[in-house]
Write a protein that holds these residues in place. Structure first.
Motif, PDB file in Angstrom:
ATOM      1  N   GLN A 203       0.815  -1.208   0.000  1.00  0.00           N
ATOM      2  CA  GLN A 203       0.000   0.000   0.000  1.00  0.00           C
ATOM      3  C   GLN A 203       0.852   1.263   0.000  1.00  0.00           C
ATOM      4  O   GLN A 203       0.475   2.277  -0.572  1.00  0.00           O
ATOM      5  CB  GLN A 203      -0.930   0.003   1.214  1.00  0.00           C
ATOM      6  CG  GLN A 203      -1.972  -1.107   1.196  1.00  0.00           C
ATOM      7  CD  GLN A 203      -2.712  -1.225   2.518  1.00  0.00           C
ATOM      8  OE1 GLN A 203      -2.518  -0.436   3.430  1.00  0.00           O
ATOM      9  NE2 GLN A 203      -3.554  -2.236   2.619  1.00  0.00           N
ATOM     10  N   ALA A 204       2.032   1.215   0.622  1.00  0.00           N
ATOM     11  CA  ALA A 204       2.858   2.413   0.775  1.00  0.00           C
ATOM     12  C   ALA A 204       3.800   2.642  -0.386  1.00  0.00           C
ATOM     13  O   ALA A 204       4.179   3.780  -0.667  1.00  0.00           O
ATOM     14  CB  ALA A 204       3.669   2.321   2.074  1.00  0.00           C
ATOM     15  N   VAL A 205       4.211   1.557  -1.074  1.00  0.00           N
ATOM     16  CA  VAL A 205       5.212   1.658  -2.128  1.00  0.00           C
ATOM     17  C   VAL A 205       4.596   1.248  -3.452  1.00  0.00           C
ATOM     18  O   VAL A 205       4.293   0.073  -3.666  1.00  0.00           O
ATOM     19  CB  VAL A 205       6.433   0.772  -1.815  1.00  0.00           C
ATOM     20  CG1 VAL A 205       7.492   0.912  -2.912  1.00  0.00           C
ATOM     21  CG2 VAL A 205       7.029   1.134  -0.466  1.00  0.00           C
ATOM     22  N   ALA A 206       4.410   2.197  -4.344  1.00  0.00           N
ATOM     23  CA  ALA A 206       3.826   1.899  -5.648  1.00  0.00           C
ATOM     24  C   ALA A 206       4.872   1.233  -6.535  1.00  0.00           C
ATOM     25  O   ALA A 206       5.981   1.727  -6.679  1.00  0.00           O
ATOM     26  CB  ALA A 206       3.330   3.177  -6.309  1.00  0.00           C
ATOM     27  N   GLY A 207       4.506   0.102  -7.125  1.00  0.00           N
ATOM     28  CA  GLY A 207       5.388  -0.561  -8.066  1.00  0.00           C
ATOM     29  C   GLY A 207       6.555  -1.279  -7.456  1.00  0.00           C
ATOM     30  O   GLY A 207       7.418  -1.784  -8.171  1.00  0.00           O
ATOM     31  N   GLY A 208       6.631  -1.343  -6.140  1.00  0.00           N
ATOM     32  CA  GLY A 208       7.795  -1.940  -5.493  1.00  0.00           C
ATOM     33  C   GLY A 208       7.829  -3.451  -5.631  1.00  0.00           C
ATOM     34  O   GLY A 208       6.820  -4.126  -5.426  1.00  0.00           O
ATOM     35  N   LEU A 209       8.984  -4.001  -5.973  1.00  0.00           N
ATOM     36  CA  LEU A 209       9.140  -5.444  -6.006  1.00  0.00           C
ATOM     37  C   LEU A 209       9.268  -5.971  -4.583  1.00  0.00           C
ATOM     38  O   LEU A 209       9.691  -5.253  -3.681  1.00  0.00           O
ATOM     39  CB  LEU A 209      10.384  -5.819  -6.808  1.00  0.00           C
ATOM     40  CG  LEU A 209      10.476  -5.261  -8.232  1.00  0.00           C
ATOM     41  CD1 LEU A 209      11.750  -5.739  -8.896  1.00  0.00           C
ATOM     42  CD2 LEU A 209       9.263  -5.657  -9.042  1.00  0.00           C
ATOM     43  N   PRO A 210       8.930  -7.224  -4.335  1.00  0.00           N
ATOM     44  CA  PRO A 210       9.083  -7.780  -2.989  1.00  0.00           C
ATOM     45  C   PRO A 210      10.515  -7.649  -2.503  1.00  0.00           C
ATOM     46  O   PRO A 210      11.460  -7.957  -3.221  1.00  0.00           O
ATOM     47  CB  PRO A 210       8.696  -9.257  -3.185  1.00  0.00           C
ATOM     48  CG  PRO A 210       7.796  -9.263  -4.384  1.00  0.00           C
ATOM     49  CD  PRO A 210       8.330  -8.196  -5.279  1.00  0.00           C
ATOM     50  N   GLY A 211      10.672  -7.160  -1.270  1.00  0.00           N
ATOM     51  CA  GLY A 211      11.986  -7.059  -0.668  1.00  0.00           C
ATOM     52  C   GLY A 211      12.716  -5.760  -0.878  1.00  0.00           C
ATOM     53  O   GLY A 211      13.786  -5.560  -0.322  1.00  0.00           O
ATOM     54  N   VAL A 212      12.157  -4.805  -1.658  1.00  0.00           N
ATOM     55  CA  VAL A 212      12.894  -3.560  -1.886  1.00  0.00           C
ATOM     56  C   VAL A 212      12.599  -2.512  -0.819  1.00  0.00           C
ATOM     57  O   VAL A 212      13.308  -1.508  -0.724  1.00  0.00           O
ATOM     58  CB  VAL A 212      12.609  -2.964  -3.282  1.00  0.00           C
ATOM     59  CG1 VAL A 212      13.017  -3.922  -4.365  1.00  0.00           C
ATOM     60  CG2 VAL A 212      11.144  -2.547  -3.421  1.00  0.00           C
TER      61      VAL A 212
END
Length: 477
Positions: free
Chosen positions: A457-466
């Motif tokens: 919800q907080a990170v748009a487009g973020g890959l898992p673990g970034v």
């Protein structure tokens, strides 16, 4: 290496060795598999021959096989193309930068310009194109940037630039932040991903913990804080009466004798305007004792009437605000972009704004806050802008450890963007605080890998673990 030099290496684009390491995500051996093993996230099947990427009034057309990030920030857009090598993934971004672009990294080969305001470049195995368009203020720029491996997807990027629709008018500024953002200050012990991070809430409560953990715990037995600072494994607060209390991670807080006007990094400005800082031991750590900081180590150059100090200042390089908010700096080896090298005593920076209230180093530029705005200085140029505390920023996740926020100059044009955090009101090292009270730090939680609904919800487009979200928790909960 001196602390200001470390800040310049981290925030700026001035050191070739640093850039050579971070042309692509600069993950450690332990971190790199976490980014690469997952590939480029789930690639949706093409639903149409093309799709539109739009932000800040700019539109461009991309192939339907690309992934367009669903982002609610109107001044930023991100898309990436298919690739079997995550670090070489082709991508395009549109973003508003309040200080425009920074200097090009060393080692970049410039190509023939493809048009007005367009920069073509190549570096290593990558090729890129960057377009600058007017922003809502004289200092800001809307930047359209695409990059790809030289051997793939360049035709799609050329077609995307040919398709650009430019806005008839510059985009509007982001709205002002209201006075109810829960977190008003954030600090990190070092620029590295694994570090101490602390958050100061509007009510004066302070919460600290490791940036690689899930929780920031309230610090007990300290007064209600009006200022916060971190350096290494130590954090300090100052209350509204000038009392300073410091502690090491996991330890108890202790009051520092005397009153202070300012705290920053490992320095304290006394109530009488004297600058005192902790000295370094042989192993590079700092002592608990404070001693007067003498620029260039000379007793006849002691600073008086100091009001604020730039974090990381030492005998060789630093800046302070003195009586009336005047900016004074010293620089033995030209590490600051203020043409001070060769001067053997602190110099007043004449083109800095009068009435300075705060100091920062953003993207290698020395920045001074006045009542309404920030002014950043470098190489005879000035940029005026709002800070994130006044108008919330968006921060891109670049490389494996960094946040690059839109109040800084646009940097590292050949480094991959892994996602975006919006609504940021404070940033420090690998972490940011959002207007909703959320703290987000880079990388996965230590010892745990996997999806996290709060991070999604907080990170748009973020890959898992970034990136991961940290909870503010009262001790004992």
């Amino acid at each position: 290496m001196r602390r200001v030099a470390m800040a310049l290496l981290t925030l700026g684009l001035t050191t070739a060795a640093c850039k050579a390491r971070e042309v692509e995500p600069s993950a450690s051996k332990a971190e790199r598999p976490e980014l690469e093993a997952r590939g480029d996230a789930k690639q949706p099947p093409p639903s149409s021959p093309s799709q539109t990427l739009r932000a800040a009034g700019v539109e461009l057309t991309l192939p339907g096989s690309w992934t367009v990030v669903d982002e609610d920030e109107p001044e930023f857009a991100l898309a990436w193309g298919p690739s079997r090598v995550p670090s070489q993934v082709p991508l395009c971004t549109i973003e508003l930068r309040r200080q425009g672009p920074g200097s090009l990294p060393e080692g970049v080969e410039l190509g023939q310009s493809a048009g007005k305001g367009v920069t073509d470049y190549a570096r290593g195995g990558l090729r890129g194109r960057l377009l600058e368009l007017p922003g809502p203020t004289q200092s800001s720029t809307v930047i359209v940037h695409c990059r790809a491996p030289k051997s793939a997807q360049w035709a799609a990027i050329e077609a995307a630039f040919d398709s650009i629709v430019k806005p008839a008018t510059a985009p509007a500024l982001p709205p002002l932040v209201g006075g109810d953002a829960p977190i008003v200050e954030l600090c990190a012990g070092t620029p590295a991903r694994r570090t101490l991070v602390c958050a100061r809430r509007r009510d004066g409560a302070v919460f600290c913990g490791p940036s690689t953990g899930e929780v920031l715990t309230r610090v007990e037995d300290i007064p209600s804080a009006t200022q916060l600072s971190c350096e290494g494994a130590r954090a300090c607060v100052r209350d509204d009466e000038g009392q300073v209390s410091c502690w090491r991670a996991g330890g108890a807080a202790a009051a520092v004798p005397g009153r202070a006007r300012d705290i920053a990094g490992d320095c304290v400005v006394s109530e009488g305007g004297e600058l005192r800082c902790r000295r370094q031991d042989i192993d590079g750590s700092t002592t608990d004792a404070l001693a007067e900081l003498l620029p260039f180590g000379a007793g006849d150059r002691a600073l008086r009437e100091v009001e604020r100090v730039l974090a990381g200042s030492d005998e060789d390089t630093g800046c302070v605000l003195r009586g009336g908010g005047e900016l004074w700096c010293w620089d033995r080896e030209g590490e600051l972009p203020l043409a001070l090298a060769g001067e053997r005593e602190p110099q007043r920076v004449a083109d800095a704004p009068a009435g300075g209230l705060d100091l920062a180093l953003w993207g290698g530029r020395v920045c001074v806050a006045t009542a309404e705005q920030w002014t950043c200085l470098a190489d005879g140029q000035r940029w005026t802008l709002d800070g994130c505390e006044r108008r919330a920023c968006g921060c891109s996740l670049i490389g494996a450890t960094r946040m690059s926020c839109d109040h800084e100059p646009h940097e590292r044009i050949d480094t991959r963007v892994f996602g975006r955090v919006s609504g940021v009101v404070a940033a420090a090292g690998p972490c940011v605080a959002r207007v909703d009270g959320t703290v987000v730090c880079r990388g996965p939680v230590s010892g745990r890998v996997g999806e996290d609904a709060r991070t999604t919800q907080a990170v748009a487009g973020g890959l898992p673990g970034v990136a991961h979200v940290l909870e503010l928790r009262e001790r004992g909960d």
